[in-house]
Write a protein that holds these residues in place. Structure first.
Motif, short mmCIF file in Angstrom:
data_model
loop_
_atom_site.label_atom_id
_atom_site.label_comp_id
_atom_site.label_asym_id
_atom_site.label_seq_id
_atom_site.Cartn_x
_atom_site.Cartn_y
_atom_site.Cartn_z
N LYS A 7 -22.67 7.99 -8.75
CA LYS A 7 -21.62 8.41 -9.43
C LYS A 7 -20.64 8.83 -8.43
N GLU A 8 -20.73 9.75 -7.30
CA GLU A 8 -19.70 10.05 -6.58
C GLU A 8 -19.10 8.71 -5.67
N ARG A 9 -19.88 7.79 -5.29
CA ARG A 9 -19.43 6.60 -4.68
C ARG A 9 -18.79 5.63 -5.66
N LYS A 10 -19.00 5.81 -6.81
CA LYS A 10 -18.06 4.92 -7.62
C LYS A 10 -17.03 5.85 -8.04
N LYS A 11 -16.54 6.92 -7.86
CA LYS A 11 -15.47 7.34 -7.98
C LYS A 11 -14.60 7.43 -7.05
N LYS A 12 -14.87 7.24 -5.68
CA LYS A 12 -13.90 6.87 -4.72
C LYS A 12 -13.13 5.75 -4.96
N LYS A 13 -11.91 5.78 -4.56
CA LYS A 13 -10.92 4.65 -4.92
C LYS A 13 -10.13 4.50 -3.72
N GLY A 14 -9.91 3.18 -3.34
CA GLY A 14 -9.41 2.81 -2.13
C GLY A 14 -9.41 1.44 -1.97
N PHE A 15 -8.83 0.94 -0.53
CA PHE A 15 -8.97 -0.29 -0.43
C PHE A 15 -10.22 -0.61 0.68
N THR A 16 -10.64 -1.80 0.65
CA THR A 16 -11.72 -2.23 1.68
C THR A 16 -11.06 -2.64 2.86
N LEU A 17 -11.77 -2.79 3.90
CA LEU A 17 -11.47 -3.10 5.12
C LEU A 17 -10.79 -4.69 5.06
N ILE A 18 -11.63 -5.35 4.29
CA ILE A 18 -11.32 -6.65 4.20
C ILE A 18 -10.09 -6.88 3.54
N GLU A 19 -9.80 -6.42 2.56
CA GLU A 19 -8.60 -6.49 1.58
C GLU A 19 -7.26 -5.90 2.65
N LEU A 20 -7.50 -4.98 3.55
CA LEU A 20 -6.26 -4.60 4.55
C LEU A 20 -6.25 -5.68 5.47
N ILE A 21 -7.13 -6.06 5.72
CA ILE A 21 -6.93 -7.28 6.89
C ILE A 21 -6.12 -8.53 6.18
N ILE A 22 -6.68 -9.04 4.99
CA ILE A 22 -6.13 -10.12 4.34
C ILE A 22 -4.58 -9.68 3.99
N VAL A 23 -4.09 -8.65 3.91
CA VAL A 23 -2.77 -8.07 3.63
C VAL A 23 -2.08 -8.19 4.80
N LEU A 24 -2.58 -7.54 5.87
CA LEU A 24 -2.04 -7.79 7.04
C LEU A 24 -1.66 -9.41 7.60
N VAL A 27 1.49 -10.56 5.86
CA VAL A 27 2.53 -10.08 6.43
C VAL A 27 2.81 -10.80 7.70
N ALA A 28 1.83 -10.82 8.07
CA ALA A 28 2.09 -11.60 9.67
C ALA A 28 2.71 -12.98 9.48
N ILE A 29 2.10 -13.81 8.48
CA ILE A 29 2.50 -15.20 8.29
C ILE A 29 3.99 -15.16 7.69
N ILE A 30 4.36 -14.27 6.63
CA ILE A 30 5.85 -14.21 6.13
C ILE A 30 6.70 -13.67 7.44
N ALA A 31 6.17 -12.62 8.16
CA ALA A 31 7.27 -12.43 9.33
C ALA A 31 7.11 -13.61 10.46
N ALA A 32 6.29 -14.47 10.75
CA ALA A 32 6.23 -15.67 11.61
C ALA A 32 7.30 -16.63 10.86
N ILE A 33 7.39 -16.79 9.70
CA ILE A 33 8.34 -17.69 9.03
C ILE A 33 9.87 -17.09 9.12
N ALA A 34 9.72 -15.78 8.82
CA ALA A 34 11.38 -15.09 8.54
C ALA A 34 11.88 -14.78 9.85
N ILE A 35 11.24 -14.43 10.85
CA ILE A 35 12.05 -14.09 12.10
C ILE A 35 12.51 -15.14 12.72
N PRO A 36 12.35 -16.44 13.08
CA PRO A 36 13.10 -17.60 13.37
C PRO A 36 14.07 -17.83 12.59
N ASN A 37 14.26 -17.86 11.24
CA ASN A 37 15.33 -18.14 10.37
C ASN A 37 16.37 -17.09 10.44
N PHE A 38 15.89 -15.82 10.66
CA PHE A 38 16.91 -14.63 10.85
C PHE A 38 17.85 -14.85 12.25
#
Length: 141
Positions: A7-24, A27-38
């Motif tokens: 029950k204690e494990r189920k109560k813990k909320k947060g992001f997994t390492l995989i989710e954080l890596i995907i978000v990063l 963000v890196a892909i968006i930055a790679a597209i935006a910086i040359p245009n800027f």
């Protein structure tokens, strides 16, 4: 007791390492597209600012020509609010700098010796302003 740990494990909320890596990665892909245009937009805006300053210089020069303070065949250099008469200057203007005091220095990344506008009035009265490698189109008197 086992049930309590589960029950204690189920109560813990947060992001997994995989989710954080995907978000990063996203963000890196968006930055790679935006910086040359800027960078491209920034360079274009500097060039447009220089062209506008050159247009202002040309209009002032045409006004000075109407007052015979600048004559056909004259050449002078404008640098950040000051102006220096060239060796071919024959006009009646005592001090050109006072007319160009509102002009800003070129915005483009130019070599140090080219941080100015070169104004040439040909024998026919056409005014040409050059800044770096950019030549503002000529206007006939």
């Amino acid at each position: 007791m086992k049930e309590l740990l589960t029950k204690e494990r189920k109560k813990k909320k947060g992001f997994t390492l995989i989710e954080l890596i995907i978000v990063l990665a996203i963000v890196a892909i968006i930055a790679a597209i935006a910086i040359p245009n800027f960078t491209k937009v920034r360079t274009e805006s500097k060039s447009k600012a220089d062209i506008q300053s050159a247009e202002t210089i040309r209009r002032i020069t045409l006004t000075l020509m109407a007052e015979d303070k600048v004559l056909p065949g004259d050449t002078f250099t404008v640098t950040a609010g000051t102006a220096t008469k060239g060796s071919t200057f024959t006009g009646k203007a005592e001090d050109l700098g006072s007319y160009f005091k509102e002009v800003k220095a070129p915005q483009q990344d130019l070599a140090d010796e080219k941080k100015n506008y070169v104004v040439t009035v040909d024998k026919a009265g056409n005014v040409k302003v050059v800044v770096g490698k950019v030549t503002v189109p000529e206007i006939k008197k």
